[in-house]
Design a protein around this motif. Structure first.
Motif, PDB file in Angstrom:
ATOM      1  N   VAL B  63      27.723  -8.998  48.704  1.00 13.74           N
ATOM      2  CA  VAL B  63      27.279  -9.076  50.100  1.00 13.74           C
ATOM      3  C   VAL B  63      26.583 -10.408  50.331  1.00 13.74           C
ATOM      4  N   LYS B  67      21.639  -9.306  53.012  1.00 17.88           N
ATOM      5  CA  LYS B  67      22.252  -8.028  53.407  1.00 17.88           C
ATOM      6  C   LYS B  67      22.274  -7.025  52.244  1.00 17.88           C
ATOM      7  N   LYS B 344      31.238  -4.276  49.780  1.00 19.47           N
ATOM      8  CA  LYS B 344      30.884  -5.341  50.743  1.00 19.47           C
ATOM      9  C   LYS B 344      31.271  -4.917  52.163  1.00 19.47           C
ATOM     10  N   GLU B 348      28.662  -4.633  55.212  1.00 20.72           N
ATOM     11  CA  GLU B 348      28.721  -5.653  56.270  1.00 20.72           C
ATOM     12  C   GLU B 348      29.468  -5.208  57.522  1.00 20.72           C
TER      13      GLU B 348
END
Lengths: 218, 355
Positions: B63, B67, B344, B348
């Protein structure tokens, strides 16, 4: 009560899984002069279609669809003898379904449900049970050669599913393949698998299986 | 010739796909989730981001800085010394060593103690050992340490438990009896979870991880939610993770309700509200992987479902990421390329609070 109201009532008893009510509504429709075929085609079957669609949409679940099948069965217990009278003793109905679970597999909830649904939709049934070897299946097909015949095999596991390919091969080798329509079902069975092994059809669930079976036998 | 990217199928097999094929699969997976759950599609920007993540050339990805999210582990205490039968790596070590390794070497943000049988019911006869181990682990660590187990209501049915197996009853069309058996089992499961957690809390546990709620269908979820509710009342400060078994709550009973909501047929975004209502601190949504579809299809689908769950949830969502869930292939040891890309994407794009 009008005929349409009686048919709606029959349909609703299936959708609401009202087993006793379905039998009573069937008798009521017969007493009013409706034929067994009308009751099945225009009352009970639309109810099963609704419940099947609801099952596919995850609006009802296994217990509900089994109760609906049981309601349909209660009606068919009354209707089957009358159907024989209406059609004549020699009429084969929609056909004879040989149902079984593949060798090496004993998972039979789906098998029983499909068998019930086929019976409820007018098929005569030979239920061979679970863990059935291919030579026994071949023998049963040979014994009933010449009839309107449907073979319905079930396998829950990928390992037992592979036996379905051998079933088809054995029927081809023994010259029986053209005598029978073949449906296979179970969690791992897909359209691609059906095409690969040379069977005729599969279905998403028990309600769908009855529809597919009826189409195959037309 | 169009550039091809290395992806995985849902069973882990390596496949090569063009960007156009990846986009088509992402959209198809997303549409499947949106249709099943009656939830919104991802935006074009989010789809572009998914394509970017899936086509990154690195073997593994991470990430963006800032984050990072908390990472919670289940079964970790026995992952070290277990064999491949339970996802372990076969290094001889105690459960204490397993906890300490996760805390001090692997960077786990919370940890759990779990028994090798990993269900609440079989922990009952060894409760003294579980209590003692919890106490020793708590004395040697500072990481929040929960007691973790599966509700696993199937253990209450014959031949493993006292109540007639609903599967056997249903195939005999004894539907009412099958439902009664599930209801009785649910009561016993709730009672056992509470009994075990009373003792684990007395031994210093920081809370409980319900691992795979609903594995035995809606009765399993019914029992678990009632156990969460009771534990919240008895232990106002207890930390409760409510992790799910699958994306759809299977209607084995079909008519069980919690707080007026029928449990059967709930998707992750609908399950979240009930977990919060019962008193959970964290909800662990699950999306199952289809082994016959590509990673793009599975990730598009999983992110669409989880994004909706995160939006609907009033408590933090720690998405289940592992073999066969969260867009990750169904492999005993999932490959890092697939795990890191899926993780990820969950952070995200879906906006999960933790993993």
């Amino acid at each position: 009560m009008s005929n349409q109201e009686m048919l709606d009532k029959l349909r609703d008893t299936i959708v609401t899984q009202n087993i006793n009510g379905c039998a009573a509504a069937t008798q009521e429709a017969l007493d009013a002069g409706m034929t067994a075929v009308e009751i099945i085609n225009d009352g009970l079957s639309p109810g099963m279609k609704i419940i099947g669609d609801k099952f596919e949409a995850a609006e009802v679940y296994l217990p509900q669809i089994m109760m609906s099948a049981k309601a349909m069965n209660a009606a068919m217990e009354i209707l089957v003898p009358i159907l024989a009278e209406e059609k004549g003793a020699d009429d084969e109905g929609v056909g004879l379904a040989i149902t079984y679970v593949q060798e090496g597999d004993i998972h039979d909830i789906g098998h029983r449900l499909v068998t019930t649904m086929l019976e409820a939709n007018g098929f005569k049934i030979v239920d061979m049970g679970v863990d059935v070897p291919n030579d026994k299946i071949s023998e049963e097909v040979a014994k009933n050669k010449g009839k309107k015949l449907l073979l319905v095999g079930s396998a829950l596991m990928t390992t037992s599913m592979l036996g379905q390919k051998d079933t088809v091969s054995m029927l081809v080798e023994e010259g029986l393949r053209d005598s029978v329509k073949i449906m296979f079902g179970g969690a791992p069975v897909s359209d691609a698998w059906i095409a690969e092994i040379g069977a005729d059809a599969t279905a998403e669930n028990a309600a769908d299986a009855a529809r597919v079976a009826l189409n195959l036998m037309q | 010739m169009a550039t091809e990217y290395k992806l995985r199928m849902g069973d882990g097999k390596r496949v090569f796909m063009t960007k156009e094929q990846i986009i088509a699969d992402l959209k198809e997976g997303m549409a499947d989730a949106a249709d099943l759950g009656s939830i919104p599609d991802l935006s074009e920007d989010e789809l572009d981001k998914l394509v970017e993540i899936l086509t990154m050339p690195s073997r593994m990805v991470g990430v963006e800085i800032g984050k990072e999210v908390p990472v919670t582990h289940d079964i970790g205490t026995i992952r070290i010394d277990g064999d491949q039968g339970n996802s372990g790596v076969g290094i001889p070590s105690s459960r204490l060593v397993g906890v300490m390794m996760h805390e001090r070497a692997f960077g786990a943000d919370t940890m759990e103690l779990g028994h090798i049988d990993y269900s609440f019911k079989p922990a009952k006869p060894v409760i003294a050992q579980e209590m003692q181990t919890m106490e020793v682990c708590q004395q040697n660590t500072i990481v929040p340490l929960l007691y973790g187990a599966m509700p696993n209501m199937g253990l209450y049915y014959t031949p493993d438990g006292p109540f007639e197996n609903p599967g056997d009853l249903m195939k005999a069309f004894k539907i009412d009896e099958a439902r009664e058996s599930m209801e009785h089992s649910a009561k016993h499961l709730t009672r056992d979870i509470i009994w075990i957690m009373q003792r684990m809390m007395a031994s210093g546990s920081d809370g409980v991880n319900f691992d795979t709620i609903g594995a035995a269908g809606d009765g399993d979820m019914y029992a678990s939610l009632h156990a969460i509710e009771a534990l919240r009342k008895q232990f106002p400060d207890i930390y409760i993770e409510a992790g799910m078994a699958g994306e759809l709550m299977l209607g084995m009973h079909g008519e069980l309700e919690y707080d007026g909501t029928t449990l059967a047929g709930l998707w992750p975004h609908e399950q979240a509200a009930l977990a919060a209502k019962a008193g959970a601190n964290v909800f662990g949504p699950v999306v199952n992987t289809n082994t016959s579809k590509s990673a793009a299809w599975n990730l598009g689908r999983a992110v669409t479902f989880i994004k909706a769950a995160v939006k609907a949830s009033t408590i933090p969502c720690h998405v289940n990421m592992g073999m066969g869930v969260g867009g990750i292939p169904m492999l005993e040891t999932p490959t890092i390329d697939a795990v890191s890309r899926a993780s990820k994407a969950m952070v995200e794009i879906a906006g999960v609070d933790g993993i």
